[in-house]
Scaffold this active site. Sequence first.
Site, PDB file in Angstrom:
ATOM      1  N   ASN A 147       0.813  -1.216   0.000  1.00  0.00           N
ATOM      2  CA  ASN A 147       0.000   0.000   0.000  1.00  0.00           C
ATOM      3  C   ASN A 147       0.853   1.275   0.000  1.00  0.00           C
ATOM      4  O   ASN A 147       0.375   2.344   0.343  1.00  0.00           O
ATOM      5  CB  ASN A 147      -0.996  -0.003   1.167  1.00  0.00           C
ATOM      6  CG  ASN A 147      -0.326  -0.213   2.508  1.00  0.00           C
ATOM      7  OD1 ASN A 147       0.889  -0.079   2.622  1.00  0.00           O
ATOM      8  ND2 ASN A 147      -1.107  -0.535   3.520  1.00  0.00           N
ATOM      9  N   ARG A 285       3.174   7.304  11.506  1.00  0.00           N
ATOM     10  CA  ARG A 285       2.637   6.783  12.763  1.00  0.00           C
ATOM     11  C   ARG A 285       2.410   7.937  13.726  1.00  0.00           C
ATOM     12  O   ARG A 285       3.212   8.869  13.806  1.00  0.00           O
ATOM     13  CB  ARG A 285       3.594   5.769  13.408  1.00  0.00           C
ATOM     14  CG  ARG A 285       3.613   4.403  12.733  1.00  0.00           C
ATOM     15  CD  ARG A 285       2.271   3.665  12.834  1.00  0.00           C
ATOM     16  NE  ARG A 285       2.257   2.390  12.149  1.00  0.00           N
ATOM     17  CZ  ARG A 285       1.782   2.176  10.913  1.00  0.00           C
ATOM     18  NH1 ARG A 285       1.281   3.172  10.204  1.00  0.00           N
ATOM     19  NH2 ARG A 285       1.777   0.967  10.389  1.00  0.00           N
ATOM     20  N   GLN A 314      -5.209   3.563  18.434  1.00  0.00           N
ATOM     21  CA  GLN A 314      -6.198   3.380  17.367  1.00  0.00           C
ATOM     22  C   GLN A 314      -7.131   2.230  17.738  1.00  0.00           C
ATOM     23  O   GLN A 314      -6.625   1.165  18.074  1.00  0.00           O
ATOM     24  CB  GLN A 314      -5.489   3.102  16.032  1.00  0.00           C
ATOM     25  CG  GLN A 314      -4.748   4.315  15.524  1.00  0.00           C
ATOM     26  CD  GLN A 314      -4.202   4.178  14.119  1.00  0.00           C
ATOM     27  OE1 GLN A 314      -3.693   5.113  13.561  1.00  0.00           O
ATOM     28  NE2 GLN A 314      -4.298   3.013  13.521  1.00  0.00           N
ATOM     29  N   HIS A 333      -7.493   5.986  10.138  1.00  0.00           N
ATOM     30  CA  HIS A 333      -6.343   5.367   9.458  1.00  0.00           C
ATOM     31  C   HIS A 333      -6.827   4.590   8.222  1.00  0.00           C
ATOM     32  O   HIS A 333      -7.192   3.412   8.307  1.00  0.00           O
ATOM     33  CB  HIS A 333      -5.648   4.419  10.440  1.00  0.00           C
ATOM     34  CG  HIS A 333      -4.296   3.969   9.999  1.00  0.00           C
ATOM     35  ND1 HIS A 333      -3.392   3.395  10.838  1.00  0.00           N
ATOM     36  CD2 HIS A 333      -3.695   4.002   8.791  1.00  0.00           C
ATOM     37  CE1 HIS A 333      -2.292   3.093  10.187  1.00  0.00           C
ATOM     38  NE2 HIS A 333      -2.454   3.447   8.923  1.00  0.00           N
TER      39      HIS A 333
HETATM   40  P1  NDP Z   1      10.254   1.783   3.687  1.00  0.00           P
HETATM   41  O1  NDP Z   1      10.863   0.751   4.568  1.00  0.00           O
HETATM   42  O2  NDP Z   1      10.297   1.623   2.217  1.00  0.00           O
HETATM   43  O3  NDP Z   1      10.872   3.208   3.990  1.00  0.00           O
HETATM   44  C1  NDP Z   1      11.106   3.672   5.265  1.00  0.00           C
HETATM   45  C2  NDP Z   1      12.250   4.636   5.177  1.00  0.00           C
HETATM   46  O4  NDP Z   1      12.399   5.285   6.437  1.00  0.00           O
HETATM   47  C3  NDP Z   1      13.591   3.975   4.851  1.00  0.00           C
HETATM   48  O5  NDP Z   1      14.152   4.621   3.737  1.00  0.00           O
HETATM   49  C4  NDP Z   1      14.377   4.197   6.128  1.00  0.00           C
HETATM   50  O6  NDP Z   1      15.732   4.454   5.921  1.00  0.00           O
HETATM   51  C5  NDP Z   1      13.787   5.498   6.627  1.00  0.00           C
HETATM   52  N1  NDP Z   1      14.101   5.777   8.016  1.00  0.00           N
HETATM   53  C6  NDP Z   1      14.088   4.931   9.070  1.00  0.00           C
HETATM   54  N2  NDP Z   1      14.449   5.586  10.180  1.00  0.00           N
HETATM   55  C7  NDP Z   1      14.687   6.861   9.821  1.00  0.00           C
HETATM   56  C8  NDP Z   1      15.114   8.015  10.513  1.00  0.00           C
HETATM   57  N3  NDP Z   1      15.357   7.951  11.824  1.00  0.00           N
HETATM   58  N4  NDP Z   1      15.260   9.170   9.820  1.00  0.00           N
HETATM   59  C9  NDP Z   1      15.029   9.210   8.492  1.00  0.00           C
HETATM   60  N5  NDP Z   1      14.632   8.139   7.775  1.00  0.00           N
HETATM   61  C10 NDP Z   1      14.464   6.990   8.434  1.00  0.00           C
HETATM   62  O7  NDP Z   1       8.739   1.901   4.202  1.00  0.00           O
HETATM   63  P2  NDP Z   1       7.484   2.561   3.465  1.00  0.00           P
HETATM   64  O8  NDP Z   1       7.918   3.793   2.776  1.00  0.00           O
HETATM   65  O9  NDP Z   1       6.719   1.550   2.706  1.00  0.00           O
HETATM   66  O10 NDP Z   1       6.611   2.912   4.750  1.00  0.00           O
HETATM   67  C11 NDP Z   1       7.066   3.854   5.710  1.00  0.00           C
HETATM   68  C12 NDP Z   1       6.149   3.858   6.912  1.00  0.00           C
HETATM   69  O11 NDP Z   1       4.892   4.391   6.527  1.00  0.00           O
HETATM   70  C13 NDP Z   1       5.819   2.481   7.484  1.00  0.00           C
HETATM   71  O12 NDP Z   1       6.818   2.016   8.362  1.00  0.00           O
HETATM   72  C14 NDP Z   1       4.531   2.749   8.193  1.00  0.00           C
HETATM   73  O13 NDP Z   1       4.787   3.206   9.507  1.00  0.00           O
HETATM   74  C15 NDP Z   1       3.900   3.868   7.391  1.00  0.00           C
HETATM   75  N6  NDP Z   1       2.771   3.367   6.604  1.00  0.00           N
HETATM   76  C16 NDP Z   1       1.547   3.938   6.803  1.00  0.00           C
HETATM   77  C17 NDP Z   1       0.458   3.455   6.123  1.00  0.00           C
HETATM   78  C18 NDP Z   1      -0.886   4.077   6.298  1.00  0.00           C
HETATM   79  O14 NDP Z   1      -1.878   3.450   5.950  1.00  0.00           O
HETATM   80  N7  NDP Z   1      -0.981   5.292   6.804  1.00  0.00           N
HETATM   81  C19 NDP Z   1       0.553   2.314   5.211  1.00  0.00           C
HETATM   82  C20 NDP Z   1       1.910   1.888   4.976  1.00  0.00           C
HETATM   83  C21 NDP Z   1       2.956   2.373   5.680  1.00  0.00           C
HETATM   84  P3  NDP Z   1      16.778   3.393   5.418  1.00  0.00           P
HETATM   85  O15 NDP Z   1      16.030   2.178   5.024  1.00  0.00           O
HETATM   86  O16 NDP Z   1      17.395   4.133   4.274  1.00  0.00           O
HETATM   87  O17 NDP Z   1      17.669   3.161   6.566  1.00  0.00           O
END
Ligand code: NDP
Length: 386
Positions: A147, A285, A314, A333
Amino acid sequence: MATILCVLYDDPVSGYPTTYARDGLPQLERYPGGQTLPTPSAIDFTPGELLGSVSGELGLRSFLEGHGHTLIVTSDKEGPDSEFERRLPEADVVISQPFWPAYLTAERIAKAPNLKLALTAGIGSDHVDLDAAIEHGVTVAEVTYCNSISVAEHVVMMILSLVRNYLPSHRWVLDDGWNIADCVERAYDVEGMDIGTVAAGRIGLAVLRRLAPFDVRLHYTDRHRLPAEVERELNLTYHPDARSMVPHCDVVTINAPLHHETRNLFDDDLLATMRRGAYLINTARGLIVDRDAIVRALESGQLAGYAGDVWYPQPAPADHPWRTMPHHGMTPHISGSTLSAQARYAAGTREILESFFAGSPIRDEYLIVDGGRLAGTGAHSYSAKG
Ligand code: NDP
């Protein structure tokens, strides 16, 4: 034979749908970047149906019961008398969606001696205590990418709706008004603004790509820098952390997972460094921001708007201050649970279960915790204590 305890949100108040607004879903071949869509051996649902609510059962019942397993589906998830907590001791697998999370705390994991797999039908497994899962040898998996684009579209919608003052203007129409000045006294163009994302993973990068045609200046921070050709293509400015990025932005969107590094990141101090009248969008989140600091920033005018779909806890209680704070565009959400997304994460859930029951490896990109450590996507995007 296994017991699968599946926690889903309630059916619509008008009852489980018998017809839908559209016939079917567009066919997607692959995710951006090339990852394949879920590949279960079969599915027992029609894509486009409501699968994420209790009666939808993620389309899993005939598959699981056909293999002799027991499927328990409930929306009753809070407190010691909830069906979730009562049935937890017998569960081999818990399935939950972030939209209606069954919080798998350390205490609950300790009460589930049979638990081997905590499966997130969606993305974001922070409702599972990952340190406790590591300690108890529980595998945690989610349907990576299912998603991400759904959320990215929602983020763009929310940026436009806040900056252009869409929701209050729509309200005037519902109230029989034609109050142009009331509508436009807070309305701006996005063109020319500085927009930054905290994290440029699947969602964050998809948001940047979708915003580029709006003639804005794009910024990002992430733990790992994007490839130089992507930075060039989208004309991105990289900042080493959120603190150094947000003072340069009119709009900030949060797209990082919730873990030790990001919890409470947007507190009074960080919000005070943003441009006065900035907009903040959080579909990542709820606990990444300080709930009451957001209310204060909106009331003082430090933030011109806040929108998103993630809260804590939630479902949010009726008296949650975000329901009544000024200039917000919150939804429940929902961004990752469109009918389009549900078809993908229901299929991905089945794919993970098929691998689990066959004793074959779960795709690396679906893994968060495995073999007592962060694994796969979890090892890349999350951090464990200590
Ligand atoms: P990804 O794993 O593709 O991307 C997450 C990114 O966050 C990675 O690039 C990671 O960095 C980066 N990251 C982690 N910690 C930090 C930090 N401290 N500072 C900066 N960047 C950081 O996940 P998605 O993009 O698919 O999803 C992201 C989040 O979105 C999910 O974890 C979830 O919480 C939320 N989400 C919400 C949804 C909703 O319905 N509202 C649905 C799906 C997701 P790197 O890997 O480069 O270390």
